[in-house]
Design an enzyme around this catalytic site. Structure first.
Site, PDB file in Angstrom:
ATOM      1  N   ASN A  95     -19.853   5.079  -4.334  1.00 15.17           N
ATOM      2  CA  ASN A  95     -20.363   3.746  -4.637  1.00 15.17           C
ATOM      3  C   ASN A  95     -21.232   3.248  -3.488  1.00 15.17           C
ATOM      4  O   ASN A  95     -21.152   3.744  -2.354  1.00 15.17           O
ATOM      5  CB  ASN A  95     -19.205   2.774  -4.852  1.00 15.17           C
ATOM      6  CG  ASN A  95     -18.426   3.064  -6.121  1.00 15.17           C
ATOM      7  OD1 ASN A  95     -19.008   3.387  -7.154  1.00 15.17           O
ATOM      8  ND2 ASN A  95     -17.113   2.943  -6.039  1.00 15.17           N
ATOM      9  N   CYS A 104     -19.476   9.068 -12.712  1.00 11.04           N
ATOM     10  CA  CYS A 104     -20.444   8.111 -13.230  1.00 11.04           C
ATOM     11  C   CYS A 104     -21.201   8.785 -14.358  1.00 11.04           C
ATOM     12  O   CYS A 104     -21.816   9.832 -14.149  1.00 11.04           O
ATOM     13  CB  CYS A 104     -21.393   7.671 -12.119  1.00 11.04           C
ATOM     14  SG  CYS A 104     -22.803   6.696 -12.692  1.00 11.04           S
ATOM     15  N   ASN A 106     -23.936   7.888 -16.167  1.00 13.88           N
ATOM     16  CA  ASN A 106     -25.382   7.984 -15.952  1.00 13.88           C
ATOM     17  C   ASN A 106     -25.683   8.958 -14.826  1.00 13.88           C
ATOM     18  O   ASN A 106     -26.658   9.711 -14.870  1.00 13.88           O
ATOM     19  CB  ASN A 106     -25.954   6.601 -15.608  1.00 13.88           C
ATOM     20  CG  ASN A 106     -25.933   5.649 -16.794  1.00 13.88           C
ATOM     21  OD1 ASN A 106     -26.122   6.058 -17.936  1.00 13.88           O
ATOM     22  ND2 ASN A 106     -25.713   4.373 -16.519  1.00 13.88           N
ATOM     23  N   ASN A 230     -14.309  -1.923 -13.374  1.00 15.07           N
ATOM     24  CA  ASN A 230     -15.627  -2.354 -13.833  1.00 15.07           C
ATOM     25  C   ASN A 230     -15.404  -3.342 -14.976  1.00 15.07           C
ATOM     26  O   ASN A 230     -14.476  -3.157 -15.780  1.00 15.07           O
ATOM     27  CB  ASN A 230     -16.453  -1.174 -14.345  1.00 15.07           C
ATOM     28  CG  ASN A 230     -16.742  -0.151 -13.274  1.00 15.07           C
ATOM     29  OD1 ASN A 230     -16.569  -0.397 -12.086  1.00 15.07           O
ATOM     30  ND2 ASN A 230     -17.163   1.031 -13.691  1.00 15.07           N
ATOM     31  N   GLU A 256     -20.064  -3.536 -11.685  1.00 20.08           N
ATOM     32  CA  GLU A 256     -19.357  -2.334 -11.244  1.00 20.08           C
ATOM     33  C   GLU A 256     -18.635  -2.598  -9.932  1.00 20.08           C
ATOM     34  O   GLU A 256     -19.213  -3.167  -9.001  1.00 20.08           O
ATOM     35  CB  GLU A 256     -20.339  -1.171 -11.063  1.00 20.08           C
ATOM     36  CG  GLU A 256     -20.955  -0.671 -12.361  1.00 20.08           C
ATOM     37  CD  GLU A 256     -21.603   0.695 -12.186  1.00 20.08           C
ATOM     38  OE1 GLU A 256     -20.901   1.624 -11.726  1.00 20.08           O
ATOM     39  OE2 GLU A 256     -22.793   0.820 -12.493  1.00 20.08           O
ATOM     40  N   CYS A 265     -24.408   1.295 -16.957  1.00 18.38           N
ATOM     41  CA  CYS A 265     -23.213   2.022 -16.518  1.00 18.38           C
ATOM     42  C   CYS A 265     -22.802   2.938 -17.656  1.00 18.38           C
ATOM     43  O   CYS A 265     -22.485   2.460 -18.756  1.00 18.38           O
ATOM     44  CB  CYS A 265     -22.086   1.046 -16.167  1.00 18.38           C
ATOM     45  SG  CYS A 265     -20.512   1.847 -15.768  1.00 18.38           S
TER      46      CYS A 265
END
Length: 327
Positions: A95, A104, A106, A230, A256, A265
């Protein structure tokens, strides 16, 4: 086919923190990342380095950092290899605040495009990728939003995201949490959904409410999840008939953990679609379009309680950055 690490490669006695670091900038529906090639398993990136790289004024700017490394070099990666020996590469995702994250959605797609560019995957068949949430499988697919089969646009990738579940066990599908969002007058019920990482989905009445929400500050979730969460704000847009059957649509914004509001997200889109599908009840579509500020992704419920995420991936820049001296 995935290109395996060189078996003759010998890891250094200790990872090295370089003074200068070559990186690539990429995004998936404007959820953006700094990507680092560490196929040699030689880099040591400090949390402060991640914060620098993602800083939108002092660094390059991104929602997170992704390091592509040999799975054999990380404990979580070795667990992925035990699950599937083809998971030779690991997506080490951090992060923007420097903390490690499970994965994640994406970012997986952008990592797949990055691996293609590096020659670590030939783009055919499946890329089997290790993450802290387990093995993820990626394949190239046609862009379903393209007006014609030969339309030019960013490549699309579909990610088998694994199992999703209602954290409350499905006993209270209306909501198992209370969420206060800045800019909205009263607290709203939230539904806790796990997609390999934690999410709390809140349904809003209309797009005006969605636009009124202030996600510059983290929404307050009660009871507070032990590892944070999230928070997705969603407006269901109904259902329509598509070429492959009934399709649902959702508009979404997301805050997030460890980052703030992002333009998209991937795991959040999965959580939002599965929450709305749960609320819709029997006969709800399996396929959903999820519209986020950065674009549109497609989420599909798979047999066995699993979910797939499909969307574009883009690489936009190469850079070499001088890492600041650790304080």
């Amino acid at each position: 086919m995935t290109a395996a690490p060189d078996p003759s490669r010998r890891a250094p006695a200790a990872p090295v923190r370089p003074e200068r670091l070559a990186v690539v900038k990429g995004h998936g529906t404007e959820n953006d990342f700094v990507l680092v090639d560490d196929r040699a398993g030689a880099l040591d990136l400090l949390p402060a380095d991640v914060r620098f790289l993602t800083d939108r004024r002092a660094g390059l700017g991104a929602d997170g950092v992704i390091r592509l490394a040999p799975s054999a070099d990380l404990p979580e990666g070795r667990a992925c290899l035990a699950e599937d020996a083809a998971a030779v590469w690991f997506m080490d995702y951090r992060n923007a605040d420097g903390t490690a994250a499970e994965m994640c959605g994406n970012g997986v797609r952008v990592t797949a495009l990055f691996a293609e560019r590096l020659g670590a995957w030939d783009g055919a068949g499946e890329l089997v990728l290790g993450t802290r949430a387990g093995v993820r499988r990626v394949r190239r697919v046609l862009d379903p939003t393209a007006p014609a089969a030969d339309a030019v646009g960013p490549p699309w990738y579909a990610v088998e995201m694994g199992a999703w579940r209602l954290v409350g066990g499905g006993t209270d599908t209306a909501g198992d949490a209370e969420v206060h969002v800045h800019g909205l007058p009263v607290a709203r019920p939230g539904l806790s959904v796990d997609v390999g990482n934690p999410h709390t989905v809140v349904a809003l009445a209309d797009v005006r409410e969605l636009e009124a929400a202030d996600l510059a500050a983290a929404p307050q979730v009660s009871p507070a999840p032990p590892h944070g969460t999230n928070v997705e704000l969603v407006v269901p847009l109904g259902e329509h008939s598509g070429p492959d059957g009934l399709v649902g649509e959702v508009r979404m914004r997301v805050h997030e953990r460890g980052v703030g509001e992002t333009r998209s997200c991937g795991t959040g889109a999965c959580a939002a679609a599965m929450a709305v599908r749960t609320w819709a009840g029997a006969g709800a579509p399996d396929a959903w379009w999820v519209h986020v500020p950065g674009g549109t992704v497609q989420v599909t419920a798979l047999p066995g309680g699993r979910v797939e995420l499909a969307g574009p991936a883009v690489l936009v820049a190469d850079a070499v950055l001088a890492l600041p001296t650790p304080s």
